[in-house]
Write an enzyme that holds these catalytic residues in place. Structure first.
Site, PDB file in Angstrom:
ATOM      1  N   SER A 143       0.943  -1.215  -0.034  1.00 15.77           N
ATOM      2  CA  SER A 143      -0.174   0.089  -0.071  1.00 15.77           C
ATOM      3  C   SER A 143       0.872   1.129  -0.033  1.00 15.77           C
ATOM      4  O   SER A 143       1.914   1.219   0.592  1.00 15.77           O
ATOM      5  CB  SER A 143      -0.911   0.005   1.352  1.00 15.77           C
ATOM      6  OG  SER A 143      -1.386   1.309   1.304  1.00 15.77           O
ATOM      7  N   TYR A 156      -2.122  -0.901  10.219  1.00 10.55           N
ATOM      8  CA  TYR A 156      -2.095  -1.131   8.691  1.00 10.55           C
ATOM      9  C   TYR A 156      -0.724  -0.350   8.048  1.00 10.55           C
ATOM     10  O   TYR A 156      -0.195  -1.314   7.295  1.00 10.55           O
ATOM     11  CB  TYR A 156      -3.312  -0.363   7.991  1.00 10.55           C
ATOM     12  CG  TYR A 156      -3.576  -0.890   6.254  1.00 10.55           C
ATOM     13  CD1 TYR A 156      -3.998  -1.927   6.120  1.00 10.55           C
ATOM     14  CD2 TYR A 156      -2.889   0.443   5.587  1.00 10.55           C
ATOM     15  CE1 TYR A 156      -4.032  -2.193   4.480  1.00 10.55           C
ATOM     16  CE2 TYR A 156      -3.111   0.140   4.144  1.00 10.55           C
ATOM     17  CZ  TYR A 156      -3.475  -1.162   3.646  1.00 10.55           C
ATOM     18  OH  TYR A 156      -3.649  -1.313   2.697  1.00 10.55           O
ATOM     19  N   LYS A 160       1.992  -3.062   6.478  1.00  6.90           N
ATOM     20  CA  LYS A 160       2.255  -2.791   4.976  1.00  6.90           C
ATOM     21  C   LYS A 160       3.753  -2.420   4.820  1.00  6.90           C
ATOM     22  O   LYS A 160       4.374  -3.061   3.880  1.00  6.90           O
ATOM     23  CB  LYS A 160       1.453  -2.255   4.474  1.00  6.90           C
ATOM     24  CG  LYS A 160      -0.113  -2.535   4.310  1.00  6.90           C
ATOM     25  CD  LYS A 160      -0.172  -3.575   3.195  1.00  6.90           C
ATOM     26  CE  LYS A 160      -1.426  -4.079   3.147  1.00  6.90           C
ATOM     27  NZ  LYS A 160      -1.645  -5.355   2.235  1.00  6.90           N
TER      28      LYS A 160
END
Length: 262
Positions: A143, A156, A160
């Site tokens: 991401s 997150y 990532k």
């Protein structure tokens, strides 16, 4: 353009919906056989049957939570039954919503298992299959948040970023086995999750979920729109192909200009 993918066996995790499904379809359109791994086995099998009928390839679904050892083992076994993996697309993942001060250890561990350990375990199981076949491709769907974090999803962002570094590290280890490893950092991609979230956030304020999504695009993307899963999938298909033979250990941004640095 012939991508050289006909007859290759591709494993796509989180492949029954959204980006993963678009990648599976894109690879099948080039003649690759598909193994869709998803927590919902029935949906994975339904989509696999549809892909097989549409593109004339072998496609199978496997029920697997790749955040668990058992789920990863199921994927490895299913890939072996298809003749061994040539391509692995680590796509399974989901956003988060928390603060560092309030998020419990259990939430950190759950995302670590899903975004990082799934990739580690699948590499341990599928890289030997690729070696036996003379090479392969591993792609990680990370991401833009790996390098440009959003404030409301620190877990997150961190996991990532770890996946992006794992991709680079794995690439170094297996390059001489003719296995190319790369990472893709998407920006705003219009997945069902985005639409669901937008509808939830606007249900008490008039329901203009399209307007909400447009405001997000206006704020973050230079091109002022979300990308489609198919647009992103086109890039994945290219990286899987022999046309990307000199792409090794890199991270690519497909983000409509969202990244604010060089």
């Amino acid at each position: 353009m012939d991508m050289g993918l006909k007859g290759k066996n591709a494993v796509v995790t989180g492949g029954s919906v959204g980006i993963g499904l678009a990648v599976a379809e894109g690879l099948a359109a080039e003649g690759a056989n598909i193994l869709i791994a998803a927590r919902g086995g029935e949906r994975a099998e339904t989509e696999a049957a549809r892909i097989a009928a549409r593109f004339g390839v072998t496609a199978r679904g496997v029920a697997a939570d790749v955040a668990t050892v058992e789920g990863v083992d199921a994927v490895i076994a299913a890939a072996a039954a298809m003749g061994g993996a040539d391509i692995l697309v680590n796509n399974a993942g989901t956003g988060s919503n928390e603060t560092i001060m309030e998020a419990p250890d259990e939430k950190w561990q759950a995302y670590w298992d899903l975004h990082v350990m799934a990739a580690v375990r699948l590499a341990r199981g599928l890289v030997p299959q690729m070696r036996a076949k003379g090479g392969g491709v591993v792609l990680h769907n990370a991401s833009i948040c790996a390098v440009q974090p959003l404030w409301y999803e620190p877990i997150y962002n961190v996991t990532k970023a770890a996946l992006m570094m794992f991709s680079k590290t794995l690439a170094t280890e297996v390059a001489m086995d003719n296995i190319r490893v790369n990472c893709v950092n998407p920006g705003l991609i219009l997945t069902p999750d985005w639409i669901k979230t937008a509808k939830q956030l606007t249900e008490n304020t008039g329901g203009d979920w399209q307007g909400y999504l447009q405001s997000v695009a206006d704020e973050h993307a230079t091109v002022k729109r979300f990308g489609t899963p198919e647009e992103l999938a086109n890039f994945f298909v290219f990286l899987c192909s022999d046309k990307a033979s000199y792409s090794v250990g890199s991270t690519y941004f497909v983000d409509g200009g969202m990244l604010k640095t060089v």
